[in-house]
Every structure is written in structure tokens, then in C-alpha cells.
Design a protein around this motif. Sequence first.
Motif, PDB file in Angstrom:
ATOM      1  N   GLY A   1       0.825  -1.211   0.000  1.00 16.10           N
ATOM      2  CA  GLY A   1       0.000   0.000   0.000  1.00 16.10           C
ATOM      3  C   GLY A   1       0.855   1.254   0.000  1.00 16.10           C
ATOM      4  O   GLY A   1       0.547   2.228  -0.692  1.00 16.10           O
ATOM      5  N   ALA A   2       1.944   1.218   0.776  1.00 17.03           N
ATOM      6  CA  ALA A   2       2.849   2.368   0.826  1.00 17.03           C
ATOM      7  C   ALA A   2       3.496   2.593  -0.534  1.00 17.03           C
ATOM      8  O   ALA A   2       3.641   3.733  -0.993  1.00 17.03           O
TER       9      ALA A   2
ATOM     10  N   SER B   1       1.010   4.276  -2.786  1.00 19.01           N
ATOM     11  CA  SER B   1       0.831   5.690  -2.456  1.00 19.01           C
ATOM     12  C   SER B   1       2.014   6.512  -2.922  1.00 19.01           C
ATOM     13  O   SER B   1       1.859   7.639  -3.387  1.00 19.01           O
TER      14      SER B   1
ATOM     15  N   LEU C   1       1.675   7.096  -6.524  1.00 18.61           N
ATOM     16  CA  LEU C   1       0.607   8.086  -6.736  1.00 18.61           C
ATOM     17  C   LEU C   1       1.141   9.495  -6.495  1.00 18.61           C
ATOM     18  O   LEU C   1       0.905  10.416  -7.287  1.00 18.61           O
ATOM     19  N   MET C   2       1.903   9.650  -5.393  1.00 17.60           N
ATOM     20  CA  MET C   2       2.447  10.966  -5.065  1.00 17.60           C
ATOM     21  C   MET C   2       3.399  11.446  -6.152  1.00 17.60           C
ATOM     22  O   MET C   2       3.318  12.590  -6.595  1.00 17.60           O
TER      23      MET C   2
ATOM     24  N   ASN D   1      -0.565  17.500  -1.103  1.00 13.79           N
ATOM     25  CA  ASN D   1      -0.633  16.051  -1.211  1.00 13.79           C
ATOM     26  C   ASN D   1      -2.086  15.598  -1.223  1.00 13.79           C
ATOM     27  O   ASN D   1      -2.918  16.199  -0.566  1.00 13.79           O
ATOM     28  N   PRO D   2      -2.396  14.512  -1.971  1.00 17.47           N
ATOM     29  CA  PRO D   2      -3.757  13.977  -1.855  1.00 17.47           C
ATOM     30  C   PRO D   2      -4.013  13.537  -0.414  1.00 17.47           C
ATOM     31  O   PRO D   2      -3.104  13.047   0.258  1.00 17.47           O
TER      32      PRO D   2
ATOM     33  N   ILE E   1      -5.427  11.071   0.785  1.00 13.52           N
ATOM     34  CA  ILE E   1      -5.214   9.650   1.072  1.00 13.52           C
ATOM     35  C   ILE E   1      -3.745   9.396   1.405  1.00 13.52           C
ATOM     36  O   ILE E   1      -3.420   8.614   2.294  1.00 13.52           O
ATOM     37  N   VAL E   2      -2.829  10.122   0.736  1.00 12.55           N
ATOM     38  CA  VAL E   2      -1.399   9.952   1.010  1.00 12.55           C
ATOM     39  C   VAL E   2      -1.063  10.505   2.396  1.00 12.55           C
ATOM     40  O   VAL E   2      -0.353   9.868   3.180  1.00 12.55           O
TER      41      VAL E   2
ATOM     42  N   ILE F   1      -2.484   7.900   4.968  1.00 11.96           N
ATOM     43  CA  ILE F   1      -1.768   6.636   5.168  1.00 11.96           C
ATOM     44  C   ILE F   1      -0.354   6.873   5.707  1.00 11.96           C
ATOM     45  O   ILE F   1       0.149   6.078   6.478  1.00 11.96           O
TER      46      ILE F   1
ATOM     47  N   LEU G   1       1.024   5.127   9.044  1.00 12.84           N
ATOM     48  CA  LEU G   1       2.242   4.320   9.126  1.00 12.84           C
ATOM     49  C   LEU G   1       3.137   4.795  10.268  1.00 12.84           C
ATOM     50  O   LEU G   1       3.714   3.988  10.991  1.00 12.84           O
TER      51      LEU G   1
END
Lengths: 277, 285
Positions: free
Chosen positions: A244-245, A248, A251-252, B105-106, B108-109, B112, B116
Motif C-alpha cells: 500500500g505504501a 501511495s 501516486l504521489m 498532497n492527496p 489519502i497519502v 496513510i 504508518l
Amino acid sequence: MKRSLAQRSVIAPHVVWSVLFIIAPLLFMLFYAFTGPDGSFTFENVSRLFTGNYVLIFVNSLCLALIATVICLIIAYPLAYVFTKLTPKWQKICMLLLMIPLWMNFLITTYSWMTILEDTGIINTILGKIGLSVHMINTPGAVVVGMVFCYLPYMVLPIYSVMSGIDHKLIEASQDLGASSRQVLTKVVLPLSVPGVISGITMVFVPQVSTFYISQKLGGGTFQLIGDTIESYFTGVSVNYHFGAALSLILMVLIIISMGVMNHFADPEDVTGRPML
Amino acid sequence: MKTASRIFLVLVFIFLYAPLAVMILISFNGGDSTTVMDGVSLHWYQEMLRDGATLQALKNTVLLSVSSAVVSTLLGTLAALGIHRMRAKHLRSAVMTVTNIPMMNPDIVTGISMMLLFVFTGTLLHLDTYLSFWTLLIAHITFCLPYVILSILPKLKQMDRNLPEAAMDLGCTPMQSFLKVELPFIMPGIVTGLIMAFTLSFDDFIISNFTSGSGFETLTIHIFAMTKKSVKPDIYALSTLIFFVVLVLLLVYNFASGSDERSKQREKAARKRFTLRLREERGEL
């Protein structure tokens, strides 16, 4: 000397907070993306992105967000232009009317769209009276409708604020010099409103690429977007923080690249003071 | 042309208000379908008020958004003052870039990455539950910060740099000059930031979804959980209620928003007072 010490300490809490809760989390994301469950360094998470249908998911998300952003722009630009032509009192009322839907949570409004677009929903009930029916829910089109609804005001606001700030003397001058109203629009208003368009696209595109709830509800799980995929690895049944990381992180990076490309092509002269990630 | 633009305006507003109209209409449904109206009643409003979980979620949300708005406004005001006084340009732009990350940043980022961090520190400290009210609060403060800072910075830029200096020339300590001159001047920006932080926190779902534990449910998370099951009109009743509260607040805020004009007048008056007192003192000398 005493004052300069006070000046320096005033920023300290913010710096500490930023390091702890803005920079550190991103480093942890990086760390998780490049480690396996046992904590050892690995490229496996990132290379797995290029297997299966993950590439397709990314392409789908980008395309859908791009379509929704373009539709937002097509609606928002003339809308902002119409706004500036209204009397000040009506401008204020219209801005208020534009803001109110923003204050409703998107979970609720998305659910309302389901009620509207369903096969037994409001539109089809009305169409049914004249013997028609259109299947809308669980299609990419329904997801785009949901996205455009959620983010349209964010596109209108910056364009409107730039347009209403245009010096009216410039328009008068161009008219004095013989410009038709079409020429005034294309040669004066359009170029001057580019900064508003750019910040509108930024505000709309980023959340649209990474959206997850809208696609689940209006797309009915028929196709997956990147936001849904990331969410499923953190809160779903198949929890995998490491993968998942990695998703992401990509995506970033994708968003940073697309923002950079847009800022580069949009207006090379006006790059002052634009906050870039 | 004029009629065409009016029709366009009306069409866009119909599009923007269709879901709200559906929500309000269905909330008064006598039956329990979310699509077919079956008589009009206040049944779902009663149901909602009887539902302990919903009311608890509302209380939680208010607690969370008030505290995150207050803390992020305090932190953001200090940060804005600090950033405004920074002389080194590259350092300043570095701080601004980092500050803006949660905004660019979105969600969701952001969500998460914070999750973490909390998960990692939680396992490191051998905690059983690492996601709680506190992690949620930290996350909310973090994403509200840039909005607070960005609403205060322009006010600081507008302020005449001579004002605080004049106050100190007249014998104020730096602290007094800050409290009596700078703070009143940037107050509208601080209030805007506070309101913005409150609404952002109140409305947030995505970041909360990743940083909240099972023990502390906010309204949006509660709604999300409700929409996973079969939905009854009670969430529409709840949302309709929130909608009208928001509407009233917005209208009040808009009627009271001559504040920018007022702050300009206040600045003028303050400046006049200072020059008068300066002349007085010089006269005495």
C-alpha cells in the motif's frame, strides 16, 4: 539581540511539528514501500506495481480524473465569466449558493447521487413515465458525474477571483482600440485568467485522481481506481502496509510530475510565488 | 445572450442542488426506502435522536474539531509570525514548501503516511491500540495548519512594519507592542483560520478514516459505516439537520462580513492615534 532570540523561538514549535508529523510520516511511507514484512530492504513492492492490472488501475484513475477535470473546466469557466457580469449583490448571492453544497459531506451527496442515478432512481422514474430508461449507475459516467459535482466549486472559485480582479480599464482600452467582444474575451480576459485556471485545475485534479468512495458507490466496484486499491491495502481484508505504501508513493510521484508538467507548459513567465510541492 | 447565460446559470445550480434536494426530501420519508417516498413524517428524525451511537459520534466530532481548530490556530499563528519575520529567503521558502505539503498532497497519502507513523511508533512502544483520539487530533492539527498559516500571512504582509516599531518607540515592550498592535491587526486572519480549521476538521473523512481507532468514531466515519450497510433515511435526516445549521451559520457569517472594511478603518484610526501621540511627545521634548 533579545528580540532576535524571541523571533527565532516563535517558529520553533512549527518546525518541530513539521518534522515530526509532515516529514517523518513521508519518510515512513518511503521506508515501508522499500521493505518487506520482515523489515529487510526490497524492491519487490515497487516491481509488483508493474504486474497484474495495477498499471491499468493507474491509467484508469488518471483518465477518469482528466475527463472530470476537463468537464469541470468547461462548466466553470463560462460560469465564472457569467458571474462577473452580474451586479455585485447577485455576485455575492451566487458565490454563497456555490459554496453551500461544499459544506455537505461528500459521503452524503454521493449517496444522494446513487438515489438519483439508480435504475429505479429518480431520473429513471421520470423517464419511465414516457417509456424510456437509461442505465447510469455503475458506469464510468456516473463516477465522473459524482466527481464533477464534488469539485466543481473548487474550479469556479479561483477562476472567478482572478477574473473579477481584471482591471476593467484594460477591457475598455481594448474596446477603444476596436476589439470586438469576442476579441476582448480571447485576447484580454482569457490570457489574464490563466493563473486562475491553473490553480483551479490543481485543486480539482489532485483529489479526483486519488478519490476512493465515489468510485465505490457510483461505479459499483465494476472497475477499481487507485484510491480504492490503496484503501483496500490499509483497511480492507487483504492488509499489506508495504505494498500500500508503494502504491501511495507512486501516486504521489505521478501527481508531482503532472503538476510540474502543467506548471511548465501553462505560463513559463509567471512562476513567481506558486507553491510547488 | 443574456437569457442563454441565465439558463446556463440555473442549470448549473440545479445540478449542484439536486442531491441536496433529494437528501432533504427523503429525510421526511414515511417509509424506509431511500428512493421511493411513502408519505411524509418526522419518523427518521425521532429515530436519529434516539440513536445513541449517532449522538456520541456528533459529540466526538465537535470535541475533535474544536480542539484541533484551537491548537492549529495557536500553532499556526506563531508559525505565521515566525515565517513573516524570517529574513533568509531560501530558508523561508523551504519552510513554506514543507508547510504546504499536507495541502498539496492527496488526502489519502497524508492519511496513510500518518497511519504508518503511528503504527510504527505504536509497535515500537508495544502499545495495544496505537490509533486513538490523540492520533486523530495530531492528524487533524497537521492538515489544518497550512490553511491557518495561509490565512494569517497575507494580513501580516498588509501591516505597516512601522506600526509595531512606533509602539516600541512610544515605550511599549516588544510583548506589549505585539499584544496591542500586531495581534489586533491580524485578528481577522486568525478568526478566518480558526473557522476554516474547524470546518475542515468537522468535514474530514479520508484522513480520519486512516488515523482513527475503533474506540473513537467521528460523524463522517459513522456515516461511512452506515453507508456500508443498507442505508435508511436516518442519515439523510442527520445530514439535513447539519445542512440547516451550516446554512444559518453561513448566512450569519455573510451578513457580519463587513469585517475587512472595519479592520481597514481600525488601522487608519490606530495610525492617526500613533502620529498624534508621537507629535505630542516631540512637543513635550
